[in-house]
Structures are given as C-alpha cells and as structure tokens.
Design an enzyme around this catalytic site. Structure first.
Site, PDB file in Angstrom:
ATOM      1  N   ASP A   1      -9.372  -6.131  -4.443  1.00  0.00           N
ATOM      2  CA  ASP A   1      -8.928  -4.943  -3.702  1.00  0.00           C
ATOM      3  C   ASP A   1      -9.919  -3.798  -3.902  1.00  0.00           C
ATOM      4  O   ASP A   1     -10.186  -3.392  -5.039  1.00  0.00           O
ATOM      5  CB  ASP A   1      -7.531  -4.530  -4.194  1.00  0.00           C
TER       6      ASP A   1
ATOM      7  N   HIS B   1      -7.393  -5.955  -0.242  1.00  0.00           N
ATOM      8  CA  HIS B   1      -6.221  -5.089  -0.086  1.00  0.00           C
ATOM      9  C   HIS B   1      -5.241  -5.618   0.954  1.00  0.00           C
ATOM     10  O   HIS B   1      -4.032  -5.432   0.824  1.00  0.00           O
ATOM     11  CB  HIS B   1      -6.686  -3.680   0.299  1.00  0.00           C
TER      12      HIS B   1
ATOM     13  N   SER C   1       0.839  -1.202   0.000  1.00  0.00           N
ATOM     14  CA  SER C   1       0.000   0.000   0.000  1.00  0.00           C
ATOM     15  C   SER C   1       0.877   1.258   0.000  1.00  0.00           C
ATOM     16  O   SER C   1       1.693   1.444  -0.897  1.00  0.00           O
ATOM     17  CB  SER C   1      -0.939  -0.037   1.210  1.00  0.00           C
TER      18      SER C   1
END
Length: 329
Positions: free
Chosen positions: A269, A297, A150
C-alpha cells in the site's frame, strides 16, 4: 444464379446488421467513453443481482445497491473510500454467497447521495449520515457486519465505536484515520487523488494499485470525464478528512470498539502504510490481521476473491448469526 444472388443479399444484410452495433460500440468507445463506463457498471450490477434503490431521509437522499434479504448470517454494509462510489464493491460482491444480504451505499455527497456542506464530510459527519441511512432502511433491527475501505474504513471504525449495539463484527480494509509509523509515497499530496487528465488518472491508479492494469487511453479519458465535474467537491472532502477532528479519528476511537474486528491490508500500500495494521493490533489485541502479498491500496480490485474469502472466513469463525453479538471482553 438467383439463389446465389439471394445468398449474397442475405450476407450483405447480415453484415450491415452486425456492422451497426459494432460501429455504434466503436463510436461510443472513441467519443463517449464515460457512457461506456456507466453501462459497464449497470451491466455488472444486473449480472450480480444487485438492485439500486434510494432512501429519503427528510430531504436528504441516499443512493445504494443491495442484494438478498436478512437471513441466518448478518447483513453486510459496505462503505467505500474517498472519491469512489457503491460500485467499487462489485468485483468483490461477485465472490460473496448470493444468499447474503448485502448493501453498498454511496457515501455522503458521493455519486447518487445528496451533496450538502462540509459538516457532512468530516468523519463524524459521515458517521451521523450513515447512521441516518441505517435507521431509514431499518438495517439495525439486527446487528450487522460493517465493512469499510480507506476513508470508509475510518468512518466504519468510528461508527462501530459510536453505535456498538448495532455492530456484530467489523472489517477494516486499508483504513485511513491512523498515525502510521511509516510514511508512504502519497504523503498527503492532493493532486494524485484528484486527477484532471488521463495522465494524472494513470498516476493515481499506479499509486493506488500494486497490480499493474493495462488501461487504454480512451478508458482513462472516460474515467476522467466521469470525475471531472466533481473535482471541487472531492477537494472539499479531502481537506475536511485531513482536518484535525478527522485525520486520526479511527485511532482515537479504537479503544471504544467492542465488536470483533478484522483488518485486511495490502503489504505494498502506497497510500496508507501497512504499518497501520500494527497500530490497530496493539490497540485491540484480539483483532484478526490479514496482510496480502503483492497488493496495494486497492485491495478490493486487486484481490477481490481473496478479500471476499477472508471476510466470510472471519464472519463464520465468529459463529455469528443475525441477531447475536459476540463482544470483545
């Protein structure tokens, strides 16, 4: 009769002895769930052989955990995502070979690492701080494998572009910092990633994870209690990484990455769309792309065993040993 009474007394004493820790656990669960969460992380670090250390750099302090020593395979540095911490990686570290040299660092301002000002929270600012950490612990004596997820993926990609001689290979997991061809449900809303109630925490977990975990209300409350004092900081970081100099930093630096690159992405995601993998693959045609079915995610939490396996397969496929680099031609 006396023997029976002794047995009864023994059972009463045994029951009372067992009741004390049980009652203490129940009381902690009900009254101080955040304390239990901290104990949980401490227990798993200890179980997995990870040690927590601090690196002081001229008044700035990094907190990190590590396991192993530099050896045949390259060391692995892991960069977590927004509002997370070094223990994010515990579930995956469990499935990595114990002989590997692994470091999991708290990103600038997060958890045990010094909190300063917004300049350190932009992607470039974080890259500079992580480089400071790498130099302090002398990780760059030999090229190392860099992993980021991320926000940490955004930082990892820009780091690899900025310091190519230090990186032998890189894994980006659902990285931020890309102009995604498709939008997600998240769509830059602030509240879902900065919860202040158990209900908002549950919403955030549903947003970040395709796998549905059943989490008791008390644990949700504990997670909120741990995060709540830091929410103003998280908001500051969030606004900084969405700024014009940070938002697409990874995409703007992709062409500068020369190290072999792997992308791992959950197909479901909802935070950063999986279409970003296409963007990376088009910019770097030789990169490896691994897309995970029924995964959102939070790849490291949802598919820890699979993620660890894919990373090791990638490193081994390169034939990379500590001290060697195979650059993209």
């Amino acid at each position: 009769m006396a023997a029976d009474l002794d047995m009864v007394n023994l059972l009463v004493l045994a029951g009372a002895t067992l009741a004390i820790p049980i009652l203490s656990f129940v009381a902690s669960f009900l009254l101080w769930p955040s304390a239990l969460i901290k104990i949980y992380y401490w227990y798993w670090r200890r179980t997995l052989g990870l040690q927590v250390r601090y690196a002081d750099c001229g008044g700035y302090r990094f907190c990190y955990s590590y396991r192993g020593k530099p050896g045949f395979r390259p060391s692995i540095l892991m960069l977590h995502g927004f509002s997370a911490h070094k223990d994010t990686w515990l579930t995956m570290v469990k499935y990595l070979p114990k002989h590997l040299h692994i470091l999991c660092v708290d990103m600038p301002g997060h958890e045990g690492t010094t909190r300063t000002n917004s300049e350190d929270y932009s992607i470039q600012g974080q890259v500079k701080r992580i480089h400071q950490f790498v130099e302090n612990v002398r990780l760059n004596r030999k090229p190392f494998h860099l992993v980021g997820t991320s926000m940490g993926g955004n930082v990892a990609g820009v780091y690899a572009a900025s310091f190519p001689s230090e990186i032998c290979s890189i894994t980006l997991i659902c990285p931020a910092g890309i102009r995604y061809p498709c939008e997600t449900k998240f769509d830059n809303h602030l509240i879902p990633l900065i919860p202040s109630t158990p209900e908002e925490m549950e919403d955030m977990l549903r947003l970040c994870s395709h796998v549905r975990f059943k989490i008791p209300h008390q644990i949700l409350q504990g997670l909120v209690d741990v995060r709540l004092p830091h929410n103003d900081f998280y908001q500051e970081v969030f606004m900084e990484i969405l700024g014009e100099n940070s938002r697409y930093a990874l995409q703007e630096n992709l062409q500068l990455i020369t190290a072999p690159l792997q992308v791992i992405w959950g197909k479901q995601d909802q935070v950063v769309d999986v279409s970003g993998a296409v963007v990376v693959a088009e910019a770097l045609p030789g990169c490896r792309v691994d897309l995970l079915e029924n995964c959102g995610h939070s790849v490291v939490m949802e598919r820890p065993r699979r993620t660890a396996k894919l990373i090791m397969e990638f490193i081994i496929s390169l034939g990379t040993t500590s001290g060697t680099i195979k650059k993209r031609s």
